[in-house]
Scaffold this motif. Structure first.
Motif, PDB file in Angstrom:
ATOM      1  N   GLN A  64       0.969   4.682  -2.769  1.00 41.84           N
ATOM      2  CA  GLN A  64       0.450   5.944  -2.226  1.00 41.84           C
ATOM      3  C   GLN A  64       0.361   7.015  -3.306  1.00 41.84           C
ATOM      4  O   GLN A  64       1.321   7.280  -4.029  1.00 41.84           O
ATOM      5  N   ASN A 103      -4.640   3.408   1.333  1.00 41.55           N
ATOM      6  CA  ASN A 103      -3.752   3.250   2.482  1.00 41.55           C
ATOM      7  C   ASN A 103      -4.477   2.531   3.608  1.00 41.55           C
ATOM      8  O   ASN A 103      -5.687   2.679   3.791  1.00 41.55           O
ATOM      9  N   SER A 109      -9.290   5.885  -0.419  1.00 44.52           N
ATOM     10  CA  SER A 109      -7.845   5.734  -0.543  1.00 44.52           C
ATOM     11  C   SER A 109      -7.453   4.291  -0.260  1.00 44.52           C
ATOM     12  O   SER A 109      -8.187   3.546   0.375  1.00 44.52           O
ATOM     13  N   SER A 143       0.827  -1.205   0.000  1.00 40.13           N
ATOM     14  CA  SER A 143       0.000   0.000   0.000  1.00 40.13           C
ATOM     15  C   SER A 143       0.864   1.258   0.000  1.00 40.13           C
ATOM     16  O   SER A 143       0.543   2.245  -0.660  1.00 40.13           O
ATOM     17  N   LEU A 144       1.971   1.221   0.734  1.00 43.22           N
ATOM     18  CA  LEU A 144       2.918   2.337   0.746  1.00 43.22           C
ATOM     19  C   LEU A 144       3.434   2.614  -0.665  1.00 43.22           C
ATOM     20  O   LEU A 144       3.538   3.770  -1.088  1.00 43.22           O
ATOM     21  N   ALA A 191      -2.014  10.209   1.184  1.00 40.94           N
ATOM     22  CA  ALA A 191      -1.984   8.922   1.876  1.00 40.94           C
ATOM     23  C   ALA A 191      -1.038   8.975   3.060  1.00 40.94           C
ATOM     24  O   ALA A 191       0.059   9.504   2.957  1.00 40.94           O
ATOM     25  N   CYS A 226       2.377  12.351   0.973  1.00 39.17           N
ATOM     26  CA  CYS A 226       2.461  10.905   1.211  1.00 39.17           C
ATOM     27  C   CYS A 226       3.542  10.592   2.239  1.00 39.17           C
ATOM     28  O   CYS A 226       4.612  11.195   2.219  1.00 39.17           O
ATOM     29  N   GLN A 252       0.386   6.070   5.676  1.00 38.37           N
ATOM     30  CA  GLN A 252       0.427   4.638   5.973  1.00 38.37           C
ATOM     31  C   GLN A 252       0.953   4.447   7.393  1.00 38.37           C
ATOM     32  O   GLN A 252       1.967   5.026   7.755  1.00 38.37           O
TER      33      GLN A 252
END
Length: 293
Positions: free
Chosen positions: A81, A98, A96, A77-78, A257, A201, A259
């Motif tokens: 972003q 994240n 989103s 997921s990172l 995003a 991010c 995380q």
């Protein structure tokens, strides 16, 4: 009163309590600890490349697949972003991608080994990027510092036209910052400022759970601030004003995003839970005071 008398009194009290329970048909209290039915992570549901990587990390660190799966999904997921969102086909609603994850295990269960193995590609990419763009980054820093000094000198000489010219140059200067994909021990204020540099991010990753200490007020005398973490979950806009400086979490005030990937010892989670609970009580008390209930 001797020991025999005390024992007789305790016995009588116990019988009376039992009689009351039976009379009122009270149910016996359920134990706090319940047996949890363990379910293995469905490794086969992942694409082959990811499932092979997950199995390789498990074999290398010698841990169960469930300990690797959650932080691995978070690292993926990172990597995405700000590049994609989940769109609902029936309308324009988006979410989103994240996610906030928490892995809990006892000390010595090799959480740190899993953490290091999964973030290694990320840190290597970050390091390579910064080496490749080092000249651009340093040129930007030097030019911005030079223009700011020139502007200050012009203001001292009351040369307004020169001040306007230098202001325009500063506004047109394209920011070039070092890439930072991961932080751990950070305050919400510093996180907001860093997210501004990283185009909105950032990932908060920690294998010791220190972020819970920070958001519960470690550096602010017990005054917690979790607004950024709450709004970043779904990408809401967020602004923060600190000491006459306005930090916007991203361009146009939008967070792309954030995380959060945390690995925590089972023995320390109770202390952090108590700290967060105390902070929640303080927030509620302040709310009631302000609203004069």
């Amino acid at each position: 009163m001797n020991t025999e008398n005390i024992s007789e009194i305790e016995k009588e009290l116990s019988e009376e309590i039992t009689a009351v329970i039976i009379k009122n048909e009270w149910e016996q209290p359920e134990p706090f600890e319940k047996e949890v039915q363990y379910q293995a992570f469905p490794v086969n549901s992942l694409p082959k490349t990811l499932s092979d990587y997950l199995k390789a990390v498990c074999d290398f660190v010698q841990v169960d697949s469930s300990m690797v799966a959650l932080p691995m999904l978070s690292v993926l997921s990172l990597c995405l972003q700000g590049k994609a969102v989940v769109s609902y086909p029936a309308n324009a609603h988006t979410e989103s991608i994240n996610i906030y994850t928490l892995t809990i295990a006892q000390p010595g269960e090799r959480k740190s080994g899993v953490y290091k193995a999964l973030i290694k590609p990320v840190t290597e990419y970050q390091q390579q990027y910064n080496i490749l763009h080092q000249k651009e980054i340093e040129r930007y820093k030097s030019k911005r510092k030079f223009l700011e000094h020139q502007k200050q000198a012009a203001m001292n000489k009351t040369s307004f036209e020169r001040v306007e010219q230098l202001t325009d140059e500063l506004c047109e200067l394209k920011p070039v910052h070092e890439m930072r994909l991961i932080c751990s021990d950070t305050t919400p204020e510093a996180l907001a400022a860093e997210m501004d540099k990283q185009n909105g991010c950032m990932a908060v990753m920690d294998d010791e759970g220190s972020v819970f200490d920070v958001i519960s007020g470690l550096y602010t005398n017990g005054q917690g601030n979790i607004n950024l973490f709450l709004k970043a979950y779904d990408g809401s806009s967020h602004t923060m004003e600190i000491i006459n400086n306005l930090f916007e979490a991203a361009k146009n005030g939008d967070i792309k995003a954030l995380q959060i990937i945390i690995e925590l010892n089972g023995e320390s989670i109770k202390d952090k839970e108590i700290a967060l609970h105390k902070q929640e009580i303080k927030v509620k008390e302040k709310h009631y005071e302000n609203n004069d209930y």
